[in-house]
Write an enzyme that holds these catalytic residues in place. Structure first.
Site, mmCIF file in Angstrom:
data_model
loop_
_atom_site.group_PDB
_atom_site.id
_atom_site.type_symbol
_atom_site.label_atom_id
_atom_site.label_comp_id
_atom_site.label_asym_id
_atom_site.label_seq_id
_atom_site.Cartn_x
_atom_site.Cartn_y
_atom_site.Cartn_z
ATOM 1 N N ARG A 1 -23.619 8.403 17.783
ATOM 2 C CA ARG A 1 -23.829 7.878 16.434
ATOM 3 C C ARG A 1 -24.285 8.976 15.489
ATOM 4 O O ARG A 1 -25.028 9.866 15.890
ATOM 5 C CB ARG A 1 -24.903 6.776 16.474
ATOM 6 C CG ARG A 1 -24.361 5.445 16.904
ATOM 7 C CD ARG A 1 -25.439 4.436 17.151
ATOM 8 N NE ARG A 1 -26.481 4.355 16.141
ATOM 9 C CZ ARG A 1 -27.352 3.349 16.062
ATOM 10 N NH1 ARG A 1 -27.293 2.350 16.927
ATOM 11 N NH2 ARG A 1 -28.283 3.341 15.133
ATOM 12 N N ARG B 1 -27.916 9.100 23.838
ATOM 13 C CA ARG B 1 -27.102 7.875 23.719
ATOM 14 C C ARG B 1 -25.640 8.190 23.395
ATOM 15 O O ARG B 1 -25.342 8.986 22.513
ATOM 16 C CB ARG B 1 -27.682 6.977 22.620
ATOM 17 C CG ARG B 1 -26.814 5.760 22.361
ATOM 18 C CD ARG B 1 -27.560 4.602 21.796
ATOM 19 N NE ARG B 1 -28.194 4.858 20.514
ATOM 20 C CZ ARG B 1 -28.971 3.972 19.903
ATOM 21 N NH1 ARG B 1 -29.202 2.810 20.461
ATOM 22 N NH2 ARG B 1 -29.525 4.269 18.743
ATOM 23 N N ARG C 1 -35.808 6.945 10.624
ATOM 24 C CA ARG C 1 -35.639 5.572 11.123
ATOM 25 C C ARG C 1 -36.946 5.052 11.708
ATOM 26 O O ARG C 1 -37.301 3.888 11.530
ATOM 27 C CB ARG C 1 -34.532 5.531 12.185
ATOM 28 C CG ARG C 1 -33.157 5.665 11.590
ATOM 29 C CD ARG C 1 -32.122 6.128 12.589
ATOM 30 N NE ARG C 1 -31.820 5.157 13.607
ATOM 31 C CZ ARG C 1 -31.299 5.456 14.799
ATOM 32 N NH1 ARG C 1 -31.031 6.708 15.115
ATOM 33 N NH2 ARG C 1 -31.048 4.510 15.659
ATOM 34 N N ARG D 1 -35.221 -6.783 8.990
ATOM 35 C CA ARG D 1 -35.771 -5.454 9.192
ATOM 36 C C ARG D 1 -36.965 -5.170 8.285
ATOM 37 O O ARG D 1 -37.591 -4.134 8.368
ATOM 38 C CB ARG D 1 -34.690 -4.438 8.884
ATOM 39 C CG ARG D 1 -34.703 -3.339 9.909
ATOM 40 C CD ARG D 1 -33.481 -2.805 10.200
ATOM 41 N NE ARG D 1 -33.324 -1.633 10.939
ATOM 42 C CZ ARG D 1 -32.406 -1.559 11.889
ATOM 43 N NH1 ARG D 1 -31.712 -2.608 12.223
ATOM 44 N NH2 ARG D 1 -32.207 -0.420 12.485
ATOM 45 N N LYS E 1 -32.195 -2.169 22.491
ATOM 46 C CA LYS E 1 -31.867 -3.516 21.994
ATOM 47 C C LYS E 1 -30.412 -3.868 22.280
ATOM 48 O O LYS E 1 -30.119 -4.953 22.781
ATOM 49 C CB LYS E 1 -31.986 -3.547 20.463
ATOM 50 C CG LYS E 1 -33.309 -3.875 19.908
ATOM 51 C CD LYS E 1 -33.247 -3.941 18.375
ATOM 52 C CE LYS E 1 -32.813 -2.638 17.745
ATOM 53 N NZ LYS E 1 -32.147 -2.650 16.505
HETATM 54 P P1 AMP Z 1 -29.232 -0.188 14.300
HETATM 55 O O1 AMP Z 1 -27.889 -0.157 14.954
HETATM 56 O O2 AMP Z 1 -29.879 -1.553 14.371
HETATM 57 O O3 AMP Z 1 -30.139 0.922 14.774
HETATM 58 O O4 AMP Z 1 -28.966 0.071 12.740
HETATM 59 C C1 AMP Z 1 -28.401 1.293 12.291
HETATM 60 C C2 AMP Z 1 -28.585 1.461 10.791
HETATM 61 O O5 AMP Z 1 -27.938 0.380 10.093
HETATM 62 C C3 AMP Z 1 -30.015 1.429 10.288
HETATM 63 O O6 AMP Z 1 -30.670 2.675 10.410
HETATM 64 C C4 AMP Z 1 -29.809 1.020 8.819
HETATM 65 O O7 AMP Z 1 -29.325 2.110 8.063
HETATM 66 C C5 AMP Z 1 -28.669 0.018 8.925
HETATM 67 N N1 AMP Z 1 -29.152 -1.359 9.106
HETATM 68 C C6 AMP Z 1 -29.017 -2.151 10.221
HETATM 69 N N2 AMP Z 1 -29.566 -3.362 10.029
HETATM 70 C C7 AMP Z 1 -30.070 -3.354 8.759
HETATM 71 C C8 AMP Z 1 -30.765 -4.301 7.977
HETATM 72 N N3 AMP Z 1 -31.099 -5.516 8.453
HETATM 73 N N4 AMP Z 1 -31.126 -3.956 6.700
HETATM 74 C C9 AMP Z 1 -30.807 -2.752 6.204
HETATM 75 N N5 AMP Z 1 -30.167 -1.796 6.896
HETATM 76 C C10 AMP Z 1 -29.782 -2.087 8.165
#
Ligand code: AMP
Length: 217
Positions: free
Chosen positions: A163, A128, A174, A89, A14
């Site tokens: 990360r 990554r 996740r 989400r 993404k």
């Molecule tokens: P991402 O970079 O989109 O993979 O997000 C990394 C982490 O951020 C996720 O595993 C969640 O812990 C948190 N996170 C990101 N977006 C949200 C959201 N909309 N609601 C809740 N937690 C979020």
């Protein structure tokens, strides 16, 4: 340009695809994950909470995300279109997003769902690497997407980091969160007739061609 939302499982690419759209169309990329990673560096109670939640692979409390997303979307640079990635989400966040859009006078736009098989995601997750300076994303398990010099960003010379949630254990959580909570929002946007499904079991370049064709229409 219409707003664009990306929905995809973890490590589906993404962020990489969003950066390609930014490069081509010059609209801002709003990633709740990126915003939360910045907050997690703060030396405060909320910083600590976010840091621990991110590392576990669980979701941050909805209220925190609502506030930060509305504040960000209000800004001037979002008035002519933006890419939103990582939000909503879960279905509650999708309902809240409708309210935020209404308050700001925006449309949901195109919802791009990048579908990738779980076994491919597992391979991508451990490879990554991200530039701590300019956020460019690499994958050392993919020779077409590796940095030229190990741990150094090709673009800016910044240091690459991994990360805290890019390990197989956090990935399982996740992915489980994604299946349970994010799948219902795919059905929600399908019913609204705004969902475009893209096969993400492909190269970065080919996926971008498919996305570009979809958003150009
Ligand atoms: P991402 O970079 O989109 O993979 O997000 C990394 C982490 O951020 C996720 O595993 C969640 O812990 C948190 N996170 C990101 N977006 C949200 C959201 N909309 N609601 C809740 N937690 C979020």
């Amino acid at each position: 340009m219409k707003n664009i939302m990306f929905i995809a499982p973890p490590a589906a690419g993404k962020g990489t695809q969003a950066e390609l759209v930014v490069e081509k169309y010059g609209i801002p990329h709003i990633s709740t994950g990126n915003i939360l990673r910045e907050i997690s560096k703060e030396d405060s109670e909320i910083g600590k909470y976010v840091q621990e939640t991110l590392a576990s692979g669980k979701l941050v409390k909805d209220d925190i995300t609502y506030q930060l997303i509305e504040e960000r979307l209000k800004k001037e640079d979002c008035q002519n279109g933006y890419i939103i990635d990582g939000f909503p989400r879960n279905i509650e966040q999708a309902y809240e997003y409708d309210k935020i859009l209404k308050r700001l006078g925006y449309e949901v736009g195109n919802v791009i769902y990048i579908n990738v098989d779980k076994n491919i995601l597992e391979k991508r997750i451990t490879g990554r690497r991200i530039c701590e300076n300019c956020n460019t994303i690499y994958n050392i398990n993919d020779e077409n997407n590796s940095p030229q010099v190990e741990s150094i960003c090709d673009n800016c010379g910044g240091k690459l980091y991994q990360r805290s949630d890019d390990n197989l254990e956090a990935f399982e959580t996740r992915y489980q969160m994604y299946e349970e909570k994010t799948q219902p929002i795919i059905d929600y946007y399908k019913k609204k007739n705004v969902l475009i499904e893209i096969d993400g079991n492909d190269s970065v370049e080919n996926i971008f061609v498919k996305i570009d064709n979809a958003i150009k229409e």
